[in-house]
Motif scaffolding. Structure first.
Motif, mmCIF file in Angstrom:
data_model
loop_
_atom_site.group_PDB
_atom_site.id
_atom_site.type_symbol
_atom_site.label_atom_id
_atom_site.label_comp_id
_atom_site.label_asym_id
_atom_site.label_seq_id
_atom_site.Cartn_x
_atom_site.Cartn_y
_atom_site.Cartn_z
ATOM 1 N N PHE A 162 -1.449 -9.192 12.031
ATOM 2 C CA PHE A 162 -0.693 -8.620 10.915
ATOM 3 C C PHE A 162 0.648 -8.115 11.415
ATOM 4 O O PHE A 162 0.826 -7.834 12.597
ATOM 5 C CB PHE A 162 -1.480 -7.480 10.238
ATOM 6 C CG PHE A 162 -1.564 -6.216 11.054
ATOM 7 C CD1 PHE A 162 -2.480 -6.103 12.083
ATOM 8 C CD2 PHE A 162 -0.724 -5.144 10.800
ATOM 9 C CE1 PHE A 162 -2.563 -4.949 12.847
ATOM 10 C CE2 PHE A 162 -0.791 -3.983 11.555
ATOM 11 C CZ PHE A 162 -1.714 -3.885 12.584
ATOM 12 N N ARG A 163 1.595 -8.059 10.503
ATOM 13 C CA ARG A 163 2.828 -7.342 10.775
ATOM 14 C C ARG A 163 3.136 -6.550 9.509
ATOM 15 O O ARG A 163 2.587 -6.850 8.437
ATOM 16 C CB ARG A 163 3.967 -8.305 11.155
ATOM 17 C CG ARG A 163 4.381 -9.251 10.100
ATOM 18 C CD ARG A 163 5.413 -10.277 10.604
ATOM 19 N NE ARG A 163 5.658 -11.225 9.519
ATOM 20 C CZ ARG A 163 6.442 -10.988 8.477
ATOM 21 N NH1 ARG A 163 7.073 -9.838 8.377
ATOM 22 N NH2 ARG A 163 6.595 -11.882 7.513
ATOM 23 N N TYR A 164 3.954 -5.533 9.610
ATOM 24 C CA TYR A 164 4.204 -4.696 8.435
ATOM 25 C C TYR A 164 5.586 -4.100 8.490
ATOM 26 O O TYR A 164 6.226 -4.051 9.540
ATOM 27 C CB TYR A 164 3.142 -3.588 8.322
ATOM 28 C CG TYR A 164 3.244 -2.514 9.379
ATOM 29 C CD1 TYR A 164 2.720 -2.702 10.647
ATOM 30 C CD2 TYR A 164 3.883 -1.313 9.105
ATOM 31 C CE1 TYR A 164 2.822 -1.723 11.617
ATOM 32 C CE2 TYR A 164 3.991 -0.323 10.069
ATOM 33 C CZ TYR A 164 3.461 -0.535 11.322
ATOM 34 O OH TYR A 164 3.567 0.436 12.287
ATOM 35 N N GLU A 165 6.051 -3.682 7.331
ATOM 36 C CA GLU A 165 7.291 -2.919 7.269
ATOM 37 C C GLU A 165 7.037 -1.715 6.359
ATOM 38 O O GLU A 165 6.180 -1.752 5.475
ATOM 39 C CB GLU A 165 8.437 -3.788 6.745
ATOM 40 C CG GLU A 165 8.228 -4.359 5.370
ATOM 41 C CD GLU A 165 9.059 -5.635 5.135
ATOM 42 O OE1 GLU A 165 9.787 -5.665 4.145
ATOM 43 O OE2 GLU A 165 8.951 -6.584 5.947
ATOM 44 N N LEU A 166 7.762 -0.636 6.634
ATOM 45 C CA LEU A 166 7.614 0.584 5.830
ATOM 46 C C LEU A 166 8.887 0.823 5.034
ATOM 47 O O LEU A 166 9.987 0.647 5.544
ATOM 48 C CB LEU A 166 7.395 1.803 6.733
ATOM 49 C CG LEU A 166 6.056 1.934 7.427
ATOM 50 C CD1 LEU A 166 6.017 3.267 8.168
ATOM 51 C CD2 LEU A 166 4.908 1.843 6.441
ATOM 52 N N ILE A 167 8.700 1.240 3.796
ATOM 53 C CA ILE A 167 9.833 1.603 2.955
ATOM 54 C C ILE A 167 9.598 3.039 2.493
ATOM 55 O O ILE A 167 8.533 3.343 1.936
ATOM 56 C CB ILE A 167 9.927 0.650 1.749
ATOM 57 C CG1 ILE A 167 10.218 -0.771 2.257
ATOM 58 C CG2 ILE A 167 10.995 1.106 0.764
ATOM 59 C CD1 ILE A 167 9.905 -1.844 1.263
ATOM 60 N N ALA A 168 10.564 3.931 2.761
ATOM 61 C CA ALA A 168 10.425 5.329 2.321
ATOM 62 C C ALA A 168 10.695 5.384 0.821
ATOM 63 O O ALA A 168 11.708 4.864 0.346
ATOM 64 C CB ALA A 168 11.399 6.206 3.080
ATOM 65 N N LEU A 169 9.758 5.963 0.070
ATOM 66 C CA LEU A 169 9.956 6.127 -1.374
ATOM 67 C C LEU A 169 10.300 7.580 -1.629
ATOM 68 O O LEU A 169 9.680 8.481 -1.074
ATOM 69 C CB LEU A 169 8.667 5.784 -2.130
ATOM 70 C CG LEU A 169 8.097 4.375 -1.924
ATOM 71 C CD1 LEU A 169 6.790 4.235 -2.680
ATOM 72 C CD2 LEU A 169 9.084 3.320 -2.381
ATOM 73 N N ILE A 173 0.840 -1.199 0.000
ATOM 74 C CA ILE A 173 0.000 0.000 0.000
ATOM 75 C C ILE A 173 0.871 1.244 0.000
ATOM 76 O O ILE A 173 1.734 1.399 0.872
ATOM 77 C CB ILE A 173 -0.959 -0.012 1.213
ATOM 78 C CG1 ILE A 173 -1.870 -1.243 1.124
ATOM 79 C CG2 ILE A 173 -1.774 1.281 1.293
ATOM 80 C CD1 ILE A 173 -2.954 -1.324 2.176
ATOM 81 N N LYS A 174 0.666 2.109 -0.997
ATOM 82 C CA LYS A 174 1.428 3.361 -1.068
ATOM 83 C C LYS A 174 0.653 4.461 -0.375
ATOM 84 O O LYS A 174 -0.559 4.601 -0.565
ATOM 85 C CB LYS A 174 1.681 3.756 -2.523
ATOM 86 C CG LYS A 174 2.773 2.945 -3.167
ATOM 87 C CD LYS A 174 3.164 3.521 -4.513
ATOM 88 C CE LYS A 174 4.089 2.539 -5.221
ATOM 89 N NZ LYS A 174 3.912 2.588 -6.674
ATOM 90 N N ILE A 175 1.370 5.227 0.443
ATOM 91 C CA ILE A 175 0.728 6.263 1.243
ATOM 92 C C ILE A 175 1.452 7.585 1.020
ATOM 93 O O ILE A 175 2.656 7.694 1.262
ATOM 94 C CB ILE A 175 0.752 5.862 2.737
ATOM 95 C CG1 ILE A 175 -0.045 4.568 2.913
ATOM 96 C CG2 ILE A 175 0.166 6.967 3.619
ATOM 97 C CD1 ILE A 175 0.279 3.814 4.161
ATOM 98 N N ALA A 176 0.697 8.575 0.551
ATOM 99 C CA ALA A 176 1.278 9.874 0.202
ATOM 100 C C ALA A 176 1.378 10.745 1.448
ATOM 101 O O ALA A 176 0.579 11.663 1.659
ATOM 102 C CB ALA A 176 0.436 10.556 -0.872
ATOM 103 N N ASN A 177 2.345 10.425 2.303
ATOM 104 C CA ASN A 177 2.572 11.183 3.524
ATOM 105 C C ASN A 177 4.026 10.911 3.900
ATOM 106 O O ASN A 177 4.474 9.767 3.852
ATOM 107 C CB ASN A 177 1.604 10.670 4.614
ATOM 108 C CG ASN A 177 1.691 11.469 5.899
ATOM 109 O OD1 ASN A 177 2.775 11.884 6.324
ATOM 110 N ND2 ASN A 177 0.554 11.676 6.535
#
Lengths: 86, 86
Positions: A75-82, A45-49
């Motif tokens: 759930f578990r998640y990881e974030l990648i800065a784009l 999921i891409k998030i514009a923030n």
């Protein structure tokens, strides 16, 4: 802009019927070395923030609200800065 | 013993109806910052074999044979070595 990779699986105490089915099918195909299969859902999921802490709050909130069944799934998640600027 | 984590998603050229549905639902919940959603499948498969090259061949073979629809989906995976001896 962040990309969240979110992994949803059943809680360990919940029977995973799809995983069991895949395991049986792999055994029938002669992959006897397969000892355990968990099948879950995967979201990108891409998030514009650009505020990481806001994005974390958002991902945790909407995963609980919409993506998972809180009674049966985790759930578990990881974030990648784009990078957005060029 | 290896743990294979396998991620299956639609090819970029294929419409992802579940992803679109989740995106619309997130927008209705006022998560307007969500710009893109991909929904796929996720497998965690334990394989009782300690030869990494054998395990890679096995994972690539059974993913194509059973886990994905090769016309519409792609997969990627990572392997984690699990220690079996104590």
């Amino acid at each position: 802009m962040y990309l969240a990779k979110i992994y949803v699986t059943y809680k360990p105490s919940i029977l995973d019927p799809k995983g069991e089915t895949v395991k049986d099918a792999l055994h029938r195909l002669d992959y006897q070395a397969v000892s355990d299969v968990v099948m879950g859902k995967y979201f990108e999921i891409k998030i514009a923030n650009d505020n990481e802490s806001d994005v974390r709050k958002m991902v945790e909130a909407f995963s609980q609200q919409l993506l998972i069944n809180v009674n049966m799934e985790v759930f578990r998640y990881e974030l990648i800065a784009l990078s957005t600027a060029v």
